[in-house]
Design an enzyme around this catalytic site. Structure first.
Site, PDB file in Angstrom:
ATOM      1  N   ASP A 172     110.239 -36.789  88.269  1.00  0.00           N
ATOM      2  CA  ASP A 172     108.982 -36.717  87.526  1.00  0.00           C
ATOM      3  C   ASP A 172     108.814 -35.247  87.108  1.00  0.00           C
ATOM      4  O   ASP A 172     109.499 -34.367  87.656  1.00  0.00           O
ATOM      5  CB  ASP A 172     107.851 -37.184  88.459  1.00  0.00           C
ATOM      6  CG  ASP A 172     106.494 -36.739  87.985  1.00  0.00           C
ATOM      7  OD1 ASP A 172     106.171 -37.033  86.828  1.00  0.00           O
ATOM      8  OD2 ASP A 172     105.754 -36.084  88.772  1.00  0.00           O
ATOM      9  N   ASP A 205     105.333 -33.220  85.966  1.00  0.00           N
ATOM     10  CA  ASP A 205     104.139 -32.521  86.471  1.00  0.00           C
ATOM     11  C   ASP A 205     104.001 -32.672  87.980  1.00  0.00           C
ATOM     12  O   ASP A 205     103.979 -33.785  88.508  1.00  0.00           O
ATOM     13  CB  ASP A 205     102.873 -33.095  85.807  1.00  0.00           C
ATOM     14  CG  ASP A 205     102.712 -32.617  84.378  1.00  0.00           C
ATOM     15  OD1 ASP A 205     103.021 -31.448  84.109  1.00  0.00           O
ATOM     16  OD2 ASP A 205     102.288 -33.428  83.535  1.00  0.00           O
ATOM     17  N   ARG A 259     101.260 -29.464  83.626  1.00  0.00           N
ATOM     18  CA  ARG A 259     101.272 -28.998  82.240  1.00  0.00           C
ATOM     19  C   ARG A 259     101.731 -27.544  82.087  1.00  0.00           C
ATOM     20  O   ARG A 259     101.507 -26.926  81.049  1.00  0.00           O
ATOM     21  CB  ARG A 259      99.862 -29.158  81.609  1.00  0.00           C
ATOM     22  CG  ARG A 259      99.325 -30.583  81.552  1.00  0.00           C
ATOM     23  CD  ARG A 259     100.001 -31.486  80.527  1.00  0.00           C
ATOM     24  NE  ARG A 259     100.268 -30.827  79.278  1.00  0.00           N
ATOM     25  CZ  ARG A 259     101.481 -30.462  78.859  1.00  0.00           C
ATOM     26  NH1 ARG A 259     102.553 -30.686  79.568  1.00  0.00           N
ATOM     27  NH2 ARG A 259     101.621 -29.859  77.697  1.00  0.00           N
ATOM     28  N   ARG A 283      90.393 -27.923  82.243  1.00  0.00           N
ATOM     29  CA  ARG A 283      91.115 -29.062  82.848  1.00  0.00           C
ATOM     30  C   ARG A 283      90.800 -29.166  84.340  1.00  0.00           C
ATOM     31  O   ARG A 283      90.502 -30.238  84.859  1.00  0.00           O
ATOM     32  CB  ARG A 283      92.638 -28.887  82.707  1.00  0.00           C
ATOM     33  CG  ARG A 283      93.190 -28.984  81.334  1.00  0.00           C
ATOM     34  CD  ARG A 283      94.686 -28.682  81.359  1.00  0.00           C
ATOM     35  NE  ARG A 283      95.418 -29.767  81.973  1.00  0.00           N
ATOM     36  CZ  ARG A 283      95.879 -30.847  81.337  1.00  0.00           C
ATOM     37  NH1 ARG A 283      95.706 -30.967  80.052  1.00  0.00           N
ATOM     38  NH2 ARG A 283      96.511 -31.786  81.978  1.00  0.00           N
ATOM     39  N   SER A 303      93.221 -37.319  81.792  1.00  0.00           N
ATOM     40  CA  SER A 303      93.409 -38.448  80.890  1.00  0.00           C
ATOM     41  C   SER A 303      93.965 -39.651  81.635  1.00  0.00           C
ATOM     42  O   SER A 303      94.222 -39.584  82.837  1.00  0.00           O
ATOM     43  CB  SER A 303      94.393 -38.047  79.780  1.00  0.00           C
ATOM     44  OG  SER A 303      95.672 -37.785  80.323  1.00  0.00           O
ATOM     45  N   ASP A 352      96.895 -43.083  80.711  1.00  0.00           N
ATOM     46  CA  ASP A 352      97.833 -43.656  79.737  1.00  0.00           C
ATOM     47  C   ASP A 352      97.630 -45.166  79.655  1.00  0.00           C
ATOM     48  O   ASP A 352      97.345 -45.818  80.663  1.00  0.00           O
ATOM     49  CB  ASP A 352      99.283 -43.377  80.161  1.00  0.00           C
ATOM     50  CG  ASP A 352      99.608 -41.890  80.202  1.00  0.00           C
ATOM     51  OD1 ASP A 352      99.045 -41.144  79.375  1.00  0.00           O
ATOM     52  OD2 ASP A 352     100.411 -41.483  81.056  1.00  0.00           O
TER      53      ASP A 352
HETATM   54  O1  M1P Z   1     102.749 -36.364  83.446  1.00  0.00           O
HETATM   55  C1  M1P Z   1     101.558 -36.926  83.857  1.00  0.00           C
HETATM   56  C2  M1P Z   1     100.529 -36.982  82.732  1.00  0.00           C
HETATM   57  O2  M1P Z   1     100.421 -35.690  82.131  1.00  0.00           O
HETATM   58  C3  M1P Z   1      99.391 -35.571  81.180  1.00  0.00           C
HETATM   59  O3  M1P Z   1      98.166 -35.867  81.818  1.00  0.00           O
HETATM   60  P1  M1P Z   1      96.873 -34.904  81.790  1.00  0.00           P
HETATM   61  O4  M1P Z   1      96.847 -34.229  80.488  1.00  0.00           O
HETATM   62  O5  M1P Z   1      95.749 -35.866  82.051  1.00  0.00           O
HETATM   63  O6  M1P Z   1      97.052 -33.926  82.939  1.00  0.00           O
HETATM   64  C4  M1P Z   1      99.539 -36.580  80.048  1.00  0.00           C
HETATM   65  O7  M1P Z   1     100.570 -36.165  79.197  1.00  0.00           O
HETATM   66  C5  M1P Z   1      99.805 -37.979  80.587  1.00  0.00           C
HETATM   67  O8  M1P Z   1     100.208 -38.813  79.528  1.00  0.00           O
HETATM   68  C6  M1P Z   1     100.884 -37.986  81.653  1.00  0.00           C
HETATM   69  O9  M1P Z   1     101.021 -39.273  82.211  1.00  0.00           O
END
Ligand code: M1P
Length: 257
Positions: A18, A20, A27, A150, A188, A190
């Site tokens: 994975d 993040d 991010r 965020r 967010s 998905d």
């Molecule tokens: O990789 C996990 C998630 O990363 C982003 O989520 P957020 O912006 O809420 O931190 C998004 O790109 C999401 O689609 C993805 O699942």
């Protein structure tokens, strides 16, 4: 038997990560320590990333130290594998809009936008719905938020659970759409067809003849976006608390013989 593409690796294993909170902070970019680990791993095993995000975000997080992630990783999967690469070559895939159809999508997105307009949260920014190839990403505060914003939203949502409540409403209202709602990040969630979770990427690797397929992720609990692939019978799942944990477990498992 392993395919000729990977016959040079001493261990006939695929290790999928994975992104993040497994390879990088949420991010943000990967550290030199992680890149160093991946370089060493590649001398032993086959490696791949499988992220929920779109390709642009993932590749910018992994483009460090002169690396082109799509060539550096043997397999690259964005949007759970709806965007797929093997050895730098794009693989054929499907799309969310073809699956759902324009009319049904319009009803869904119109409902989402109305609901978001009525949602009272401390701050709102922009880009509330991000339309991707394999999914739609919905953010109550909007994706154009700073890192501090965020973090503030993530803390607020831990208490008020506005995303979970929204997802409950969508599940009920669009019960006949065959969709899954996954809270994988900070701001967010998905939306994608059921079955298009991270196990989707396994169709691109299961014919390769690996003895073992390992998966490393942080959101491996039920409801997290790593849960399905972590518990899938085709993988050996590893739950991590962040990149440092990934380095520690990978070193123990694949590099200390
Ligand atoms: O990789 C996990 C998630 O990363 C982003 O989520 P957020 O912006 O809420 O931190 C998004 O790109 C999401 O689609 C993805 O699942």
């Amino acid at each position: 038997m392993v395919s000729a593409d990977f016959a040079n690796r001493p261990q006939n294993k695929l290790v999928l990560f994975d992104v993040d909170d497994t390879l990088t902070p949420p991010r943000q970019q990967a550290t030199a320590e992680i890149i160093d680990l991946l370089r060493k791993l590649k001398d032993q095993v086959v490696i791949g990333f499988v992220g929920g995000s779109d390709l642009v975000k993932i590749t910018s997080q992994l483009s460090v130290d002169g690396i082109n992630p799509l060539e550096f990783f043997d397999f690259g999967f964005a949007e759970n594998g709806l965007i797929a690469y093997k050895l730098g070559k794009k693989q054929a895939s499907q799309s969310f809009i073809n699956y759902i159809g324009e009319e049904r999508y319009k009803k869904l997105v119109n409902f989402i936008l109305h609901y978001l307009a009525d949602m009272d949260i401390p701050i709102k920014r922009g880009t509330f719905v991000e339309f991707r190839n394999g999914m739609v990403n919905v953010s109550p505060m909007g994706r154009n938020a700073t890192f501090d914003e965020r973090n503030e939203f993530a803390a607020y949502d831990k208490i008020h659970k506005v995303r979970a409540a929204f997802v409950d409403v969508l599940r009920e209202k669009f019960a006949d759409y065959g969709l899954t709602y996954s809270i994988g990040g900070q701001i967010s969630f998905d939306v994608f067809p059921s079955g298009w979770d991270k196990t989707y990427c396994l169709r691109f690797v299961e014919q390769e003849g690996f003895d073992e397929i390992h998966f490393f992720g942080d959101k491996t609990y039920k409801g997290g976006n790593d849960y399905e692939i972590f518990t899938d019978a085709r993988t050996i799942g590893h739950s991590v608390k962040g990149p440092a944990d990934t380095v520690r477990i990978c070193t123990e498992l694949f590099l200390s013989s």
